[in-house]
Motif scaffolding. Structure first.
Motif, PDB file in Angstrom:
ATOM      1  N   PRO A 212       0.836  -1.210   0.000  1.00  0.00           N
ATOM      2  CA  PRO A 212       0.000   0.000   0.000  1.00  0.00           C
ATOM      3  C   PRO A 212       0.865   1.252   0.000  1.00  0.00           C
ATOM      4  O   PRO A 212       2.050   1.196   0.341  1.00  0.00           O
ATOM      5  CB  PRO A 212      -0.773  -0.130   1.316  1.00  0.00           C
ATOM      6  CG  PRO A 212       0.115  -0.944   2.198  1.00  0.00           C
ATOM      7  CD  PRO A 212       0.823  -1.915   1.287  1.00  0.00           C
ATOM      8  N   ALA A 213       0.258   2.374  -0.385  1.00  0.00           N
ATOM      9  CA  ALA A 213       0.955   3.668  -0.358  1.00  0.00           C
ATOM     10  C   ALA A 213       2.332   3.562  -0.994  1.00  0.00           C
ATOM     11  O   ALA A 213       3.358   3.901  -0.386  1.00  0.00           O
ATOM     12  CB  ALA A 213       1.041   4.208   1.070  1.00  0.00           C
ATOM     13  N   ARG A 214       2.379   3.104  -2.216  1.00  0.00           N
ATOM     14  CA  ARG A 214       3.637   2.775  -2.871  1.00  0.00           C
ATOM     15  C   ARG A 214       4.597   3.960  -2.960  1.00  0.00           C
ATOM     16  O   ARG A 214       5.812   3.792  -2.842  1.00  0.00           O
ATOM     17  CB  ARG A 214       3.372   2.223  -4.279  1.00  0.00           C
ATOM     18  CG  ARG A 214       2.681   0.876  -4.291  1.00  0.00           C
ATOM     19  CD  ARG A 214       2.641   0.296  -5.685  1.00  0.00           C
ATOM     20  NE  ARG A 214       3.981   0.043  -6.193  1.00  0.00           N
ATOM     21  CZ  ARG A 214       4.260  -0.444  -7.397  1.00  0.00           C
ATOM     22  NH1 ARG A 214       3.261  -0.718  -8.230  1.00  0.00           N
ATOM     23  NH2 ARG A 214       5.511  -0.647  -7.788  1.00  0.00           N
ATOM     24  N   LYS A 215       4.058   5.144  -3.174  1.00  0.00           N
ATOM     25  CA  LYS A 215       4.928   6.304  -3.366  1.00  0.00           C
ATOM     26  C   LYS A 215       5.837   6.550  -2.162  1.00  0.00           C
ATOM     27  O   LYS A 215       6.980   6.980  -2.326  1.00  0.00           O
ATOM     28  CB  LYS A 215       4.100   7.561  -3.654  1.00  0.00           C
ATOM     29  CG  LYS A 215       3.549   7.637  -5.070  1.00  0.00           C
ATOM     30  CD  LYS A 215       2.904   8.983  -5.322  1.00  0.00           C
ATOM     31  CE  LYS A 215       2.422   9.106  -6.758  1.00  0.00           C
ATOM     32  NZ  LYS A 215       1.830  10.439  -7.027  1.00  0.00           N
ATOM     33  N   ILE A 216       5.347   6.278  -0.963  1.00  0.00           N
ATOM     34  CA  ILE A 216       6.145   6.533   0.232  1.00  0.00           C
ATOM     35  C   ILE A 216       7.377   5.639   0.244  1.00  0.00           C
ATOM     36  O   ILE A 216       8.505   6.086   0.521  1.00  0.00           O
ATOM     37  CB  ILE A 216       5.298   6.329   1.502  1.00  0.00           C
ATOM     38  CG1 ILE A 216       4.145   7.342   1.526  1.00  0.00           C
ATOM     39  CG2 ILE A 216       6.159   6.465   2.757  1.00  0.00           C
ATOM     40  CD1 ILE A 216       3.155   7.123   2.650  1.00  0.00           C
ATOM     41  N   LEU A 217       7.192   4.369  -0.072  1.00  0.00           N
ATOM     42  CA  LEU A 217       8.325   3.447  -0.137  1.00  0.00           C
ATOM     43  C   LEU A 217       9.291   3.840  -1.260  1.00  0.00           C
ATOM     44  O   LEU A 217      10.509   3.782  -1.090  1.00  0.00           O
ATOM     45  CB  LEU A 217       7.829   2.017  -0.342  1.00  0.00           C
ATOM     46  CG  LEU A 217       7.203   1.343   0.881  1.00  0.00           C
ATOM     47  CD1 LEU A 217       6.466   0.078   0.475  1.00  0.00           C
ATOM     48  CD2 LEU A 217       8.260   1.027   1.931  1.00  0.00           C
ATOM     49  N   ASN A 218       8.736   4.232  -2.407  1.00  0.00           N
ATOM     50  CA  ASN A 218       9.586   4.644  -3.533  1.00  0.00           C
ATOM     51  C   ASN A 218      10.436   5.852  -3.158  1.00  0.00           C
ATOM     52  O   ASN A 218      11.627   5.927  -3.511  1.00  0.00           O
ATOM     53  CB  ASN A 218       8.731   4.974  -4.752  1.00  0.00           C
ATOM     54  CG  ASN A 218       7.966   3.773  -5.282  1.00  0.00           C
ATOM     55  OD1 ASN A 218       8.263   2.631  -4.937  1.00  0.00           O
ATOM     56  ND2 ASN A 218       6.992   4.028  -6.123  1.00  0.00           N
ATOM     57  N   GLN A 219       9.835   6.795  -2.471  1.00  0.00           N
ATOM     58  CA  GLN A 219      10.562   7.996  -2.069  1.00  0.00           C
ATOM     59  C   GLN A 219      11.658   7.663  -1.062  1.00  0.00           C
ATOM     60  O   GLN A 219      12.797   8.122  -1.184  1.00  0.00           O
ATOM     61  CB  GLN A 219       9.570   9.009  -1.479  1.00  0.00           C
ATOM     62  CG  GLN A 219       8.618   9.584  -2.514  1.00  0.00           C
ATOM     63  CD  GLN A 219       7.345  10.146  -1.912  1.00  0.00           C
ATOM     64  OE1 GLN A 219       7.118  10.083  -0.705  1.00  0.00           O
ATOM     65  NE2 GLN A 219       6.466  10.686  -2.761  1.00  0.00           N
ATOM     66  N   ALA A 220      11.329   6.829  -0.087  1.00  0.00           N
ATOM     67  CA  ALA A 220      12.299   6.486   0.954  1.00  0.00           C
ATOM     68  C   ALA A 220      13.484   5.716   0.380  1.00  0.00           C
ATOM     69  O   ALA A 220      14.646   6.014   0.691  1.00  0.00           O
ATOM     70  CB  ALA A 220      11.617   5.673   2.057  1.00  0.00           C
ATOM     71  N   VAL A 221      13.204   4.721  -0.472  1.00  0.00           N
ATOM     72  CA  VAL A 221      14.304   3.904  -0.997  1.00  0.00           C
ATOM     73  C   VAL A 221      15.218   4.731  -1.900  1.00  0.00           C
ATOM     74  O   VAL A 221      16.434   4.506  -1.936  1.00  0.00           O
ATOM     75  CB  VAL A 221      13.765   2.660  -1.734  1.00  0.00           C
ATOM     76  CG1 VAL A 221      13.204   3.012  -3.120  1.00  0.00           C
ATOM     77  CG2 VAL A 221      14.855   1.603  -1.863  1.00  0.00           C
ATOM     78  N   THR A 222      14.662   5.696  -2.608  1.00  0.00           N
ATOM     79  CA  THR A 222      15.482   6.533  -3.478  1.00  0.00           C
ATOM     80  C   THR A 222      16.518   7.311  -2.681  1.00  0.00           C
ATOM     81  O   THR A 222      17.710   7.324  -3.029  1.00  0.00           O
ATOM     82  CB  THR A 222      14.598   7.499  -4.280  1.00  0.00           C
ATOM     83  OG1 THR A 222      13.681   6.749  -5.082  1.00  0.00           O
ATOM     84  CG2 THR A 222      15.435   8.389  -5.189  1.00  0.00           C
ATOM     85  N   ILE A 223      16.082   7.946  -1.613  1.00  0.00           N
ATOM     86  CA  ILE A 223      17.002   8.752  -0.808  1.00  0.00           C
ATOM     87  C   ILE A 223      18.033   7.881  -0.104  1.00  0.00           C
ATOM     88  O   ILE A 223      19.229   8.199  -0.062  1.00  0.00           O
ATOM     89  CB  ILE A 223      16.222   9.603   0.212  1.00  0.00           C
ATOM     90  CG1 ILE A 223      15.175  10.459  -0.503  1.00  0.00           C
ATOM     91  CG2 ILE A 223      17.182  10.484   1.003  1.00  0.00           C
ATOM     92  CD1 ILE A 223      15.686  11.229  -1.705  1.00  0.00           C
ATOM     93  N   LEU A 224      17.604   6.743   0.423  1.00  0.00           N
ATOM     94  CA  LEU A 224      18.546   5.844   1.086  1.00  0.00           C
ATOM     95  C   LEU A 224      19.585   5.304   0.099  1.00  0.00           C
ATOM     96  O   LEU A 224      20.775   5.210   0.422  1.00  0.00           O
ATOM     97  CB  LEU A 224      17.788   4.688   1.738  1.00  0.00           C
ATOM     98  CG  LEU A 224      16.954   5.055   2.974  1.00  0.00           C
ATOM     99  CD1 LEU A 224      16.031   3.898   3.354  1.00  0.00           C
ATOM    100  CD2 LEU A 224      17.848   5.425   4.145  1.00  0.00           C
ATOM    101  N   ALA A 225      19.132   4.950  -1.110  1.00  0.00           N
ATOM    102  CA  ALA A 225      20.059   4.435  -2.130  1.00  0.00           C
ATOM    103  C   ALA A 225      21.044   5.512  -2.576  1.00  0.00           C
ATOM    104  O   ALA A 225      22.226   5.229  -2.805  1.00  0.00           O
ATOM    105  CB  ALA A 225      19.281   3.892  -3.324  1.00  0.00           C
ATOM    106  N   MET A 226      20.572   6.749  -2.686  1.00  0.00           N
ATOM    107  CA  MET A 226      21.477   7.838  -3.045  1.00  0.00           C
ATOM    108  C   MET A 226      22.580   7.986  -1.997  1.00  0.00           C
ATOM    109  O   MET A 226      23.742   8.243  -2.327  1.00  0.00           O
ATOM    110  CB  MET A 226      20.700   9.146  -3.192  1.00  0.00           C
ATOM    111  CG  MET A 226      19.827   9.209  -4.436  1.00  0.00           C
ATOM    112  SD  MET A 226      18.853  10.756  -4.529  1.00  0.00           S
ATOM    113  CE  MET A 226      20.157  11.962  -4.825  1.00  0.00           C
ATOM    114  N   GLY A 227      22.234   7.798  -0.743  1.00  0.00           N
ATOM    115  CA  GLY A 227      23.226   7.881   0.318  1.00  0.00           C
ATOM    116  C   GLY A 227      24.277   6.788   0.245  1.00  0.00           C
ATOM    117  O   GLY A 227      25.376   6.938   0.791  1.00  0.00           O
ATOM    118  N   CYS A 228      23.942   5.697  -0.469  1.00  0.00           N
ATOM    119  CA  CYS A 228      24.890   4.587  -0.646  1.00  0.00           C
ATOM    120  C   CYS A 228      25.696   4.714  -1.926  1.00  0.00           C
ATOM    121  O   CYS A 228      26.560   3.878  -2.200  1.00  0.00           O
ATOM    122  CB  CYS A 228      24.138   3.259  -0.656  1.00  0.00           C
ATOM    123  SG  CYS A 228      23.290   2.895   0.885  1.00  0.00           S
ATOM    124  N   GLY A 229      25.395   5.746  -2.732  1.00  0.00           N
ATOM    125  CA  GLY A 229      26.158   5.975  -3.953  1.00  0.00           C
ATOM    126  C   GLY A 229      25.404   5.771  -5.240  1.00  0.00           C
ATOM    127  O   GLY A 229      26.001   5.764  -6.323  1.00  0.00           O
TER     128      GLY A 229
END
Length: 274
Positions: A212-229
């Motif tokens: 559910p609420a897919r956009k929230i997960l998409n937003q969170a994973v994007t920022i976390l992945a950016m922090g990993c490079g």
């Protein structure tokens, strides 16, 4: 971050209806042009095109999509197909004046690799290196990491510049295991450390499949992945909040000198109403 707009994909449905697939079948150019324009205006660097759900006529459809998107926007195209015939036909139709094309994707599967590599070299394309081989899609992150390393070594040995390689560690739905995002982050960090200059990319919206609420997960994973490079994302650029978060993350990660891009986007009104 390099943004690959994911919306022109015949597998996508709108309220359960295959509207994109229908538009491609009917050759509704204005519908496709509108999708391309909206993504480009929202900040997409590349426009991805995929018509892989068509049971017949994919080469003709992908060539048609290439012409339509080129007419709509002044942006390079990411060609999303495992079909080398369709890929070659679309690349032949592509005008390199739009920018360096991107091939989405090559794998370490022997047959696919042997057929796609000549096209990568012929068209001097950026290429997404998908971490899977003849054993199929592996849940084991160590095996995916090993496949990624093999692809990087083989591609560079064949003459593909390191900076044109975009390693995709595979994004599994978070519902399939609580550690799948952590595994993806770990592969990104390892690849970036081992091969300075190589790029990483991910189809980030896969993380929320079935949730559910897919956009929230998409937003969170994007920022976390950016922090990993993470260097690039296959995402929906029409998600204004996601794009705002990306610009903010770039500023915080030291990838936006003096925060000038962030300030510019703010002055353009991108953050209004968020």
């Amino acid at each position: 971050m390099l943004i690959v707009g994911e919306r022109i994909n015949t597998s996508r449905k709108v309220k359960g209806e295959p509207v994109i697939e229908n538009a491609v079948i009917k050759r509704d150019a204005e519908f496709i042009k509108d999708m391309a324009r909206k993504q480009f205006e929202a900040g997409a660097t590349y426009i991805d095109i995929n018509c892989g759900t068509l049971t017949t006529g994919e080469p003709e459809a992908l060539e048609w999509l290439t012409h339509v998107v080129m007419e709509a926007v002044d942006a390079p195209i990411s060609f999303d197909t495992p079909n080398p015939v369709a890929l070659d036909r679309a690349l032949k139709a592509y005008d390199p004046a739009k920018g360096q094309p991107m091939i989405n994707s090559i794998t370490a599967e022997s047959e696919r690799y042997s057929k796609v590599l000549p096209l990568v070299l012929e068209y001097k394309a950026k290429v997404i290196a998908l971490a899977m081989d003849d054993s199929g899609i592996q849940q084991d992150p160590d095996k995916r990491h090993a496949v990624a390393r093999t692809l990087i070594e083989n591609l560079t040995s064949a003459g593909v510049p390191l900076q044109d390689i975009y390693v995709d560690p595979l994004t599994f739905p978070i519902g399939t295991g609580s550690d799948v995002a952590l595994a993806m982050f770990d592969i990104i960090r390892k690849v970036k450390a081992e091969y300075p200059g190589v790029n990483t990319i991910a189809g980030l919206s896969n993380i929320s499949h079935g949730m559910p609420a897919r956009k929230i997960l998409n937003q969170a994973v994007t920022i976390l992945a950016m922090g990993c490079g993470l260097d690039a994302g296959i995402i929906d650029p029409n998600d204004r909040y996601l794009m705002a978060l990306i610009y903010a993350a770039e500023a915080l990660l030291g990838k936006d000198e003096f925060c000038m891009n962030y300030i510019t986007k703010s002055r353009e009104g991108l953050f209004e109403g968020l």
